[in-house]
Design an enzyme around this catalytic site. Structure first.
Site, mmCIF file in Angstrom:
data_model
loop_
_atom_site.group_PDB
_atom_site.id
_atom_site.type_symbol
_atom_site.label_atom_id
_atom_site.label_comp_id
_atom_site.label_asym_id
_atom_site.label_seq_id
_atom_site.Cartn_x
_atom_site.Cartn_y
_atom_site.Cartn_z
ATOM 1 N N LYS A 184 0.833 -1.099 0.068
ATOM 2 C CA LYS A 184 -0.154 -0.072 0.001
ATOM 3 C C LYS A 184 0.959 1.305 0.019
ATOM 4 C CE LYS A 184 -3.216 -2.789 -0.159
ATOM 5 N NZ LYS A 184 -4.315 -3.465 0.609
HETATM 6 C C1 PLP Z 1 -4.928 -4.614 0.839
HETATM 7 C C2 PLP Z 1 -6.587 -4.604 0.829
HETATM 8 C C3 PLP Z 1 -7.173 -4.936 2.006
HETATM 9 C C4 PLP Z 1 -6.614 -5.812 3.067
HETATM 10 O O1 PLP Z 1 -5.390 -5.091 3.654
HETATM 11 P P1 PLP Z 1 -4.687 -5.762 4.940
HETATM 12 O O2 PLP Z 1 -4.012 -4.569 5.731
HETATM 13 O O3 PLP Z 1 -3.585 -6.704 4.190
HETATM 14 O O4 PLP Z 1 -5.472 -6.764 5.856
HETATM 15 C C5 PLP Z 1 -8.584 -4.789 2.108
HETATM 16 N N1 PLP Z 1 -9.349 -4.442 1.052
HETATM 17 C C6 PLP Z 1 -8.778 -3.846 -0.064
HETATM 18 C C7 PLP Z 1 -9.264 -3.230 -1.170
HETATM 19 C C8 PLP Z 1 -7.262 -3.941 -0.144
HETATM 20 O O5 PLP Z 1 -6.480 -3.643 -1.326
#
Ligand code: PLP
Length: 381
Positions: A184
């Protein structure tokens, strides 16, 4: 042609400052949720223009907390887009509620409010629009089709720093949830953040992430009453972020806007230099708002491309260029197919995005030469 390269799809950007930030928690011994997490929460809330930001161990646990704080449980329905990371739907099942899929728009990749309108029932309690890849969902159109009692939880996992019509992601719904996974925009290894302007919801999210305890650790350790043990009014969880992560998050957050600006420059170059590749559609930009460019996700037009999407991805891999499908259609994953008897054609937009999207490298360690190399490879096809 320049020499062969190896270009990652994404890579986190951390350095000396993050390394130094770890010193204090390690030296003081305050390792779990404490002053660093609190500072990170305050800074995050200020940047996203919300009253409250509550850290969690991931966006997945943050989404679980958001649903639990709204009291969502068995018999309730929650609408989620069919094209998203699986966690958006899984969290609804964690609560014993029913995920109801809505189709997505093939151009924005985001939930289609018109399809949401068709999926509403008297049992609908909430909708989780996803700001996929950093582009905010059309929140005004969504709000317009919903009854006022239906809550909106933004899945802003990809959207730290994004905005929509002048307001930041995380401040657009009843609650917002962010991710700090290395894939992210900013990272704490694993980590998440829940945002809200509602004092009552913030209070419940804070209690639920700490076993349902109604006295904070800080109060227990530093308060004047040593006999104090917490009261437990709710069935909670342990979703606390560590102070090591909080310290890193604080440094990363300071870099967020620079990171986005750098990626926006790369995205602008891609759009300009790939404009001649007619079979490849560029990702949409918000008319009034800011894309966070968590990923650069193109759409391979199956009727015009010289080869199939998968063959193109293999070709790029051979050139040392990593690509990925944008994400998956959750209704086509085995668990959901089997449990709910779903077919690919039930959500044709999500099916097509699953089959035809292709994320190409975009991150803060990419050079201008890397981008030129990728453009050349795609143009040669
Ligand atoms: C990455 C992601 C998640 C999950 O995030 P984590 O921190 O890995 O639990 C949920 N929703 C979307 C749209 C994502 O891209």
């Amino acid at each position: 042609m320049t020499e062969r390269r190896q270009i990652q799809i994404a890579t986190p950007s951390l350095g000396e400052e993050e390394w130094q930030a770890l010193r204090e928690p390690i030296e003081t011994g305050w390792l779990t949720q404490g002053p660093k997490v609190a500072a990170f929460e305050n800074a995050f809330a200020a940047r996203h223009e919300v009253k409250h930001a509550v850290a969690a161990t991931s966006a997945t646990t943050g989404l679980h907390l958001a649903l639990a704080a709204l009291g969502i449980g068995p018999g309730d329905e929650v609408i989620v887009p069919a094209f998203t990371w699986v966690a958006t739907a899984n969290v609804v099942l964690y609560c014993g509620a029913t995920p109801v899929f809505a189709d997505v728009d093939r151009v924005t990749y985001n939930i289609d409010p018109k399809d949401v309108a068709r999926r509403l029932t008297p049992k609908t309690k909430a909708v989780i629009p996803v700001h996929l890849f950093g582009l905010c969902a059309d929140m005004a159109a969504l709000r317009k089709v919903l009854r006022p009692d239906i809550k909106i939880i933004e899945d802003a996992a990809c959207a730290a720093g994004a905005s929509w019509e002048g307001r930041p992601a995380g401040a657009l719904g009843d609650l917002g949830v962010f991710s700090f996974h290395p894939r992210k925009s900013i990272t704490t290894g694993e980590g998440g953040m829940v945002t809200t302007n509602d004092d009552g919801l913030a209070d419940r999210v804070r209690k639920l992430r700490n076993h349902g305890a109604s006295v904070s650790e800080e109060e227990r350790h530093h308060g004047p009453r040593p006999y104090l043990l917490p009261e437990f009014e709710l069935l909670g969880f342990n979703y606390r972020m560590t102070d090591l992560q909080g310290a890193v998050g604080l440094v990363q957050l300071k870099k967020l806007d620079t990171f986005i600006d750098e990626r926006a420059d790369l995205a602008a170059r891609y759009r300009k230099e790939l404009a001649g590749v007619r079979w490849l559609r560029m990702p949409e930009e918000p008319p009034k708002g800011r894309h966070a460019w968590q990923a650069f996700v193109t759409y391979v037009n199956p009727n015009a491309a010289p080869r199939s999407r998968n063959e193109i991805m293999e070709f790029l891999q051979q050139q040392g260029i990593s690509t990925r499908p944008g994400t998956h259609a959750v209704h086509m994953l085995k668990y959901y197919r089997q449990r709910f008897g779903l077919k690919p054609d039930d959500f044709p937009g999500a099916r097509d995005c699953d089959r035809n999207t292709m994320a190409i490298p975009l991150h803060n360690r990419m050079s201008d030469d890397d981008l030129s190399y990728i453009v050349q490879a795609l143009s040669r096809l």
